[in-house]
Design a protein around this motif. Sequence first.
Motif, PDB file in Angstrom:
ATOM      1  N   ALA A  26     -19.549 -35.232 -69.068  1.00  0.00           N
ATOM      2  CA  ALA A  26     -20.973 -35.534 -69.225  1.00  0.00           C
ATOM      3  C   ALA A  26     -21.799 -34.759 -68.202  1.00  0.00           C
ATOM      4  O   ALA A  26     -22.846 -34.187 -68.528  1.00  0.00           O
ATOM      5  N   PHE A  27     -21.319 -34.735 -66.956  1.00  0.00           N
ATOM      6  CA  PHE A  27     -22.005 -33.992 -65.896  1.00  0.00           C
ATOM      7  C   PHE A  27     -22.017 -32.495 -66.206  1.00  0.00           C
ATOM      8  O   PHE A  27     -23.048 -31.826 -66.097  1.00  0.00           O
ATOM      9  N   ASP A  28     -20.868 -31.968 -66.616  1.00  0.00           N
ATOM     10  CA  ASP A  28     -20.744 -30.550 -66.938  1.00  0.00           C
ATOM     11  C   ASP A  28     -21.728 -30.161 -68.038  1.00  0.00           C
ATOM     12  O   ASP A  28     -22.409 -29.135 -67.933  1.00  0.00           O
ATOM     13  N   LYS A  29     -21.815 -30.986 -69.069  1.00  0.00           N
ATOM     14  CA  LYS A  29     -22.722 -30.710 -70.190  1.00  0.00           C
ATOM     15  C   LYS A  29     -24.181 -30.792 -69.743  1.00  0.00           C
ATOM     16  O   LYS A  29     -24.997 -29.939 -70.094  1.00  0.00           O
ATOM     17  N   ALA A  30     -24.505 -31.810 -68.961  1.00  0.00           N
ATOM     18  CA  ALA A  30     -25.886 -31.998 -68.505  1.00  0.00           C
ATOM     19  C   ALA A  30     -26.328 -30.872 -67.567  1.00  0.00           C
ATOM     20  O   ALA A  30     -27.483 -30.444 -67.602  1.00  0.00           O
ATOM     21  N   ALA A  31     -25.409 -30.385 -66.749  1.00  0.00           N
ATOM     22  CA  ALA A  31     -25.756 -29.365 -65.755  1.00  0.00           C
ATOM     23  C   ALA A  31     -26.234 -28.065 -66.396  1.00  0.00           C
ATOM     24  O   ALA A  31     -27.097 -27.386 -65.836  1.00  0.00           O
ATOM     25  N   VAL A  32     -25.699 -27.729 -67.549  1.00  0.00           N
ATOM     26  CA  VAL A  32     -26.083 -26.466 -68.194  1.00  0.00           C
ATOM     27  C   VAL A  32     -26.962 -26.668 -69.422  1.00  0.00           C
ATOM     28  O   VAL A  32     -27.232 -25.721 -70.151  1.00  0.00           O
ATOM     29  N   ALA A  33     -27.447 -27.896 -69.613  1.00  0.00           N
ATOM     30  CA  ALA A  33     -28.326 -28.181 -70.755  1.00  0.00           C
ATOM     31  C   ALA A  33     -29.713 -27.607 -70.503  1.00  0.00           C
ATOM     32  O   ALA A  33     -30.115 -27.371 -69.355  1.00  0.00           O
ATOM     33  N   GLU A  34     -30.430 -27.375 -71.582  1.00  0.00           N
ATOM     34  CA  GLU A  34     -31.807 -26.911 -71.487  1.00  0.00           C
ATOM     35  C   GLU A  34     -32.602 -27.876 -70.621  1.00  0.00           C
ATOM     36  O   GLU A  34     -32.468 -29.079 -70.735  1.00  0.00           O
ATOM     37  N   GLY A  35     -33.394 -27.327 -69.744  1.00  0.00           N
ATOM     38  CA  GLY A  35     -34.225 -28.142 -68.867  1.00  0.00           C
ATOM     39  C   GLY A  35     -35.360 -27.285 -68.339  1.00  0.00           C
ATOM     40  O   GLY A  35     -35.827 -26.386 -69.036  1.00  0.00           O
ATOM     41  N   VAL A  36     -35.782 -27.549 -67.131  1.00  0.00           N
ATOM     42  CA  VAL A  36     -36.810 -26.720 -66.510  1.00  0.00           C
ATOM     43  C   VAL A  36     -36.307 -25.275 -66.434  1.00  0.00           C
ATOM     44  O   VAL A  36     -37.056 -24.329 -66.650  1.00  0.00           O
ATOM     45  N   ILE A  37     -35.027 -25.119 -66.137  1.00  0.00           N
ATOM     46  CA  ILE A  37     -34.388 -23.796 -66.156  1.00  0.00           C
ATOM     47  C   ILE A  37     -33.756 -23.618 -67.537  1.00  0.00           C
ATOM     48  O   ILE A  37     -32.961 -24.461 -67.968  1.00  0.00           O
ATOM     49  N   PRO A  38     -34.089 -22.540 -68.242  1.00  0.00           N
ATOM     50  CA  PRO A  38     -33.498 -22.307 -69.567  1.00  0.00           C
ATOM     51  C   PRO A  38     -31.975 -22.113 -69.495  1.00  0.00           C
ATOM     52  O   PRO A  38     -31.436 -21.680 -68.470  1.00  0.00           O
ATOM     53  N   VAL A  39     -31.303 -22.422 -70.593  1.00  0.00           N
ATOM     54  CA  VAL A  39     -29.839 -22.313 -70.664  1.00  0.00           C
ATOM     55  C   VAL A  39     -29.359 -20.922 -70.263  1.00  0.00           C
ATOM     56  O   VAL A  39     -28.384 -20.784 -69.529  1.00  0.00           O
ATOM     57  N   LYS A  40     -30.032 -19.885 -70.733  1.00  0.00           N
ATOM     58  CA  LYS A  40     -29.590 -18.523 -70.401  1.00  0.00           C
ATOM     59  C   LYS A  40     -29.537 -18.326 -68.893  1.00  0.00           C
ATOM     60  O   LYS A  40     -28.564 -17.781 -68.366  1.00  0.00           O
ATOM     61  N   TYR A  41     -30.543 -18.781 -68.197  1.00  0.00           N
ATOM     62  CA  TYR A  41     -30.572 -18.611 -66.737  1.00  0.00           C
ATOM     63  C   TYR A  41     -29.509 -19.474 -66.065  1.00  0.00           C
ATOM     64  O   TYR A  41     -28.873 -19.051 -65.099  1.00  0.00           O
TER      65      TYR A  41
END
Length: 101
Positions: A26-41
């Motif tokens: 769950a943490f791993d998925k949340a850490a790279v999910a779309e947020g303020v920082i886009p997934v690509k970055y």
Amino acid sequence: MYNKENLTKIKKMNELAPEVMKAFWAFDKAAVAEGVIPVKYKELIAVAVALTTQCPYCIEIHNNNARKAGATDAELVEAGMVAASLRAGASVTHLTHVLSN
């Protein structure tokens, strides 16, 4: 030591420590999910960190994810050079510890 077949053992880890592994995924998925920082970055950051930690599994996984998110060769190289710069910079700053006063 690097053998992609080792990754098949993750299933056993999920069985042996289900709650901890569930929390990790769950943490791993949340850490790279779309947020303020886009997934690509986030994936470019992950590639740079993976290069720094020298984890071949992470390098491959996050390189693939970065490319799926639209990262180019040029962006991956720049991210890798940031990682190289930080590793070199850490050596330079730690060098101050070996000098006499």
